[in-house]
Motif scaffolding. Structure first.
Motif, PDB file in Angstrom:
ATOM      1  N   GLN A 154       0.879  -1.154   0.000  1.00  0.00           N
ATOM      2  CA  GLN A 154       0.000   0.000   0.000  1.00  0.00           C
ATOM      3  C   GLN A 154       0.929   1.220   0.000  1.00  0.00           C
ATOM      4  OE1 GLN A 154      -3.739  -0.685   2.617  1.00  0.00           O
ATOM      5  NE2 GLN A 154      -2.143  -1.966   3.502  1.00  0.00           N
ATOM      6  N   ARG A 155       0.534   2.271  -0.714  1.00  0.00           N
ATOM      7  CA  ARG A 155       1.469   3.372  -0.903  1.00  0.00           C
ATOM      8  C   ARG A 155       0.758   4.719  -0.931  1.00  0.00           C
ATOM      9  NH1 ARG A 155       3.002   2.631  -7.387  1.00  0.00           N
ATOM     10  NH2 ARG A 155       1.029   3.449  -8.176  1.00  0.00           N
ATOM     11  N   GLU A 156       1.525   5.758  -0.667  1.00  0.00           N
ATOM     12  CA  GLU A 156       1.018   7.118  -0.710  1.00  0.00           C
ATOM     13  C   GLU A 156       1.287   7.734  -2.077  1.00  0.00           C
ATOM     14  OE1 GLU A 156       1.347   9.914   2.816  1.00  0.00           O
ATOM     15  OE2 GLU A 156       2.913   8.450   3.298  1.00  0.00           O
ATOM     16  N   GLN A 157       0.286   8.430  -2.592  1.00  0.00           N
ATOM     17  CA  GLN A 157       0.471   9.240  -3.790  1.00  0.00           C
ATOM     18  C   GLN A 157       0.102  10.683  -3.455  1.00  0.00           C
ATOM     19  OE1 GLN A 157       0.894   8.459  -7.609  1.00  0.00           O
ATOM     20  NE2 GLN A 157      -0.470   6.674  -7.791  1.00  0.00           N
ATOM     21  N   GLY A 158       0.762  11.612  -4.132  1.00  0.00           N
ATOM     22  CA  GLY A 158       0.478  13.014  -3.887  1.00  0.00           C
ATOM     23  C   GLY A 158       1.190  13.905  -4.881  1.00  0.00           C
ATOM     24  N   PHE A 159       1.126  15.206  -4.637  1.00  0.00           N
ATOM     25  CA  PHE A 159       1.832  16.152  -5.494  1.00  0.00           C
ATOM     26  C   PHE A 159       3.331  16.091  -5.196  1.00  0.00           C
ATOM     27  CE2 PHE A 159      -2.216  18.863  -5.392  1.00  0.00           C
ATOM     28  CZ  PHE A 159      -2.670  18.343  -6.596  1.00  0.00           C
ATOM     29  N   SER A 163      11.813  21.249  -3.934  1.00  0.00           N
ATOM     30  CA  SER A 163      12.143  21.380  -2.520  1.00  0.00           C
ATOM     31  C   SER A 163      11.716  22.747  -1.997  1.00  0.00           C
ATOM     32  CB  SER A 163      13.652  21.190  -2.323  1.00  0.00           C
ATOM     33  OG  SER A 163      14.001  21.361  -0.976  1.00  0.00           O
ATOM     34  N   GLY A 164      11.017  22.724  -0.869  1.00  0.00           N
ATOM     35  CA  GLY A 164      10.526  23.964  -0.277  1.00  0.00           C
ATOM     36  C   GLY A 164       9.187  24.408  -0.828  1.00  0.00           C
ATOM     37  N   ASN A 165       8.685  23.695  -1.855  1.00  0.00           N
ATOM     38  CA  ASN A 165       7.396  24.023  -2.475  1.00  0.00           C
ATOM     39  C   ASN A 165       7.282  25.532  -2.751  1.00  0.00           C
ATOM     40  OD1 ASN A 165       4.813  23.806  -3.509  1.00  0.00           O
ATOM     41  ND2 ASN A 165       3.808  23.437  -1.531  1.00  0.00           N
ATOM     42  N   VAL A 235       1.788  14.187 -10.108  1.00  0.00           N
ATOM     43  CA  VAL A 235       1.278  13.254  -9.099  1.00  0.00           C
ATOM     44  C   VAL A 235       2.087  11.964  -9.167  1.00  0.00           C
ATOM     45  CG1 VAL A 235      -0.722  11.933  -8.302  1.00  0.00           C
ATOM     46  CG2 VAL A 235      -1.042  14.241  -9.227  1.00  0.00           C
ATOM     47  N   GLY A 236       2.654  11.576  -8.024  1.00  0.00           N
ATOM     48  CA  GLY A 236       3.468  10.370  -7.982  1.00  0.00           C
ATOM     49  C   GLY A 236       3.608   9.842  -6.571  1.00  0.00           C
ATOM     50  N   VAL A 237       4.384   8.781  -6.425  1.00  0.00           N
ATOM     51  CA  VAL A 237       4.555   8.157  -5.112  1.00  0.00           C
ATOM     52  C   VAL A 237       5.569   8.935  -4.285  1.00  0.00           C
ATOM     53  CG1 VAL A 237       3.886   5.851  -5.880  1.00  0.00           C
ATOM     54  CG2 VAL A 237       6.292   6.544  -6.000  1.00  0.00           C
ATOM     55  N   LYS A 238       5.403   8.873  -2.989  1.00  0.00           N
ATOM     56  CA  LYS A 238       6.263   9.607  -2.066  1.00  0.00           C
ATOM     57  C   LYS A 238       7.721   9.190  -2.202  1.00  0.00           C
ATOM     58  CE  LYS A 238       6.491  10.944   2.827  1.00  0.00           C
ATOM     59  NZ  LYS A 238       5.854  10.764   4.161  1.00  0.00           N
ATOM     60  N   ALA A 239       7.950   7.896  -2.422  1.00  0.00           N
ATOM     61  CA  ALA A 239       9.322   7.390  -2.514  1.00  0.00           C
ATOM     62  C   ALA A 239      10.091   8.064  -3.635  1.00  0.00           C
ATOM     63  CB  ALA A 239       9.307   5.877  -2.715  1.00  0.00           C
ATOM     64  N   ALA A 240       9.430   8.298  -4.792  1.00  0.00           N
ATOM     65  CA  ALA A 240      10.097   8.939  -5.927  1.00  0.00           C
ATOM     66  C   ALA A 240      10.483  10.368  -5.595  1.00  0.00           C
ATOM     67  CB  ALA A 240       9.185   8.905  -7.150  1.00  0.00           C
ATOM     68  N   ALA A 241       9.632  11.062  -4.835  1.00  0.00           N
ATOM     69  CA  ALA A 241       9.930  12.442  -4.448  1.00  0.00           C
ATOM     70  C   ALA A 241      11.105  12.501  -3.483  1.00  0.00           C
ATOM     71  CB  ALA A 241       8.689  13.079  -3.817  1.00  0.00           C
ATOM     72  N   LYS A 242      11.060  11.700  -2.443  1.00  0.00           N
ATOM     73  CA  LYS A 242      12.079  11.768  -1.399  1.00  0.00           C
ATOM     74  C   LYS A 242      13.441  11.308  -1.907  1.00  0.00           C
ATOM     75  CE  LYS A 242       9.302  13.509   1.532  1.00  0.00           C
ATOM     76  NZ  LYS A 242       9.434  14.949   1.844  1.00  0.00           N
ATOM     77  N   ARG A 243      13.435  10.395  -2.865  1.00  0.00           N
ATOM     78  CA  ARG A 243      14.698   9.904  -3.413  1.00  0.00           C
ATOM     79  C   ARG A 243      15.490  11.032  -4.071  1.00  0.00           C
ATOM     80  NH1 ARG A 243      14.154   4.793  -7.196  1.00  0.00           N
ATOM     81  NH2 ARG A 243      13.615   3.901  -5.168  1.00  0.00           N
ATOM     82  N   LEU A 244      14.776  12.039  -4.612  1.00  0.00           N
ATOM     83  CA  LEU A 244      15.431  13.148  -5.301  1.00  0.00           C
ATOM     84  C   LEU A 244      15.423  14.432  -4.471  1.00  0.00           C
ATOM     85  CD1 LEU A 244      14.195  12.653  -8.982  1.00  0.00           C
ATOM     86  CD2 LEU A 244      16.244  11.776  -7.872  1.00  0.00           C
ATOM     87  N   GLY A 245      15.052  14.325  -3.202  1.00  0.00           N
ATOM     88  CA  GLY A 245      15.068  15.495  -2.338  1.00  0.00           C
ATOM     89  C   GLY A 245      13.975  16.495  -2.633  1.00  0.00           C
ATOM     90  N   ASP A 247       9.811  17.842  -2.426  1.00  0.00           N
ATOM     91  CA  ASP A 247       8.729  17.886  -1.441  1.00  0.00           C
ATOM     92  C   ASP A 247       7.532  17.083  -1.931  1.00  0.00           C
ATOM     93  OD1 ASP A 247      10.259  19.385   0.223  1.00  0.00           O
ATOM     94  OD2 ASP A 247       8.827  21.032   0.442  1.00  0.00           O
ATOM     95  N   PHE A 248       6.720  16.657  -0.983  1.00  0.00           N
ATOM     96  CA  PHE A 248       5.595  15.777  -1.286  1.00  0.00           C
ATOM     97  C   PHE A 248       4.373  16.235  -0.494  1.00  0.00           C
ATOM     98  CE2 PHE A 248       3.053  11.972  -0.335  1.00  0.00           C
ATOM     99  CZ  PHE A 248       2.862  11.444  -1.612  1.00  0.00           C
ATOM    100  N   ILE A 249       3.258  16.443  -1.191  1.00  0.00           N
ATOM    101  CA  ILE A 249       1.994  16.812  -0.540  1.00  0.00           C
ATOM    102  C   ILE A 249       1.043  15.637  -0.701  1.00  0.00           C
ATOM    103  CG2 ILE A 249       0.002  18.355  -0.568  1.00  0.00           C
ATOM    104  CD1 ILE A 249       3.268  19.557  -2.004  1.00  0.00           C
TER     105      ILE A 249
END
Length: 304
Positions: A154-159, A163-165, A235-245, A247-249
């Protein structure tokens, strides 16, 4: 060696529909061989089939055996970094499994599974009427077939944003702001279906979103565009965002399942996959990623 035919080419020779051709292959009436991710038919098979002499054709030379030198598994379906992680584990099992990965989206994955072009697919298709994932789509696209559905994660998806939005993007309405560059997912993907569902519910026309027609096939590619400054949000998974530093909403949590046909579920390869899903090493590796819930990982949801 004679030139092999695609199922479409073979169907034209027999003057039948492509759908009927795939049905004949699935039922074993016309032997076919997988070459890479594609099915191929020996022209000699068609001659025997037309003349009712299939018993004279040696199917052993066209149908791969499960006892081949190295077991293999072909995946066509929706992208997730955990899928890549799972197949890395399978490649390094005590009995290594040769793997083929192609990320084309949930709907294309199910169609490839039905057509015999894949052994396994990965999907995350939300049924708004039933308020559930995947099962209704499997029953609709692969009717009257035995199938096995097992949860991967199960996974999170979001904007996904820079970085810093810097543009303070928080809601679907924010996508319509002048100058905001959106990057979309491809038609037929589970993420695209959710995006369009949310936009419809919010009564937001795609024409108001700059970049709506710009499509990417993976979460990683989408995140790279944002990291490179070529887009502002997707819109994508949180892991993809955090891997590249980045931000994720968060927007929603979803269930990502693996699906195979019943004949595959009876093989030793599938058992290896299930054992890997339940192994402490794999669970620990997934839990090291961000945005995943492994409480259902390895749970068989349907096995008909």
């Amino acid at each position: 060696m004679s030139q092999t035919l695609t199922p479409v080419e073979a169907a034209k020779i027999l003057k039948i529909s492509t759908y009927t051709m795939y049905e004949l292959i699935k039922r074993g009436e016309i032997p076919a061989q997988r070459i890479g991710r594609q099915l191929r038919v020996d022209p000699a098979v068609l001659d025997h089939y037309l003349h009712g002499t299939m018993s004279n054709y040696k199917t052993s030379k066209t149908i791969p055996s499960e006892n081949q030198t190295q077991p293999s598994l072909c995946f066509i379906g929706s992208h997730d970094p955990v899928v890549e992680l799972l197949f890395e584990f399978l490649k390094h099992n005590a009995i290594p499994i040769e793997t083929s990965l192609s990320f084309k989206g949930s709907m294309d994955g199910l169609i490839a599974l039905y057509n015999g072009e894949a052994d396994i697919t990965g999907i995350h298709l939300w049924d708004n009427d039933l308020r559930d994932y995947n099962i209704s789509y499997v029953r609709h696209i692969i009717p009257n077939e035995s199938v096995c559905i097992v949860n991967l994660v199960q996974r999170e998806q979001g904007f996904i944003v820079a970085s810093g939005n810097p543009l303070n993007l928080e809601t679907w309405d924010d996508l319509t702001q002048v100058g905001v560059r959106f990057v979309n997912r491809q038609k037929g993907s589970g993420t695209r279906l959710r995006i369009d569902s949310f936009l419809q519910a919010k009564k937001i026309s795609p024409d108001r979103i700059q970049g709506y027609a710009h499509e990417e096939t993976t979460h990683s590619a989408l995140a790279c565009l944002i990291a490179n400054g070529q887009a502002d949000v997707g819109v994508g998974v949180k892991a993809a965002a955090k891997r590249l530093g980045l931000d994720f909403i968060p927007l929603f949590q979803e269930r990502y399942d693996l699906v195979c046909l019943g004949k595959t579920a009876k093989t030793s390869i599938w058992n290896q996959l299930l054992n890997t899903l339940g192994s402490p090493g794999f669970i620990q590796a997934v839990n090291q990623q961000t945005g995943y819930d492994t409480s259902m990982t390895g749970k068989i949801l349907i096995n008909t």
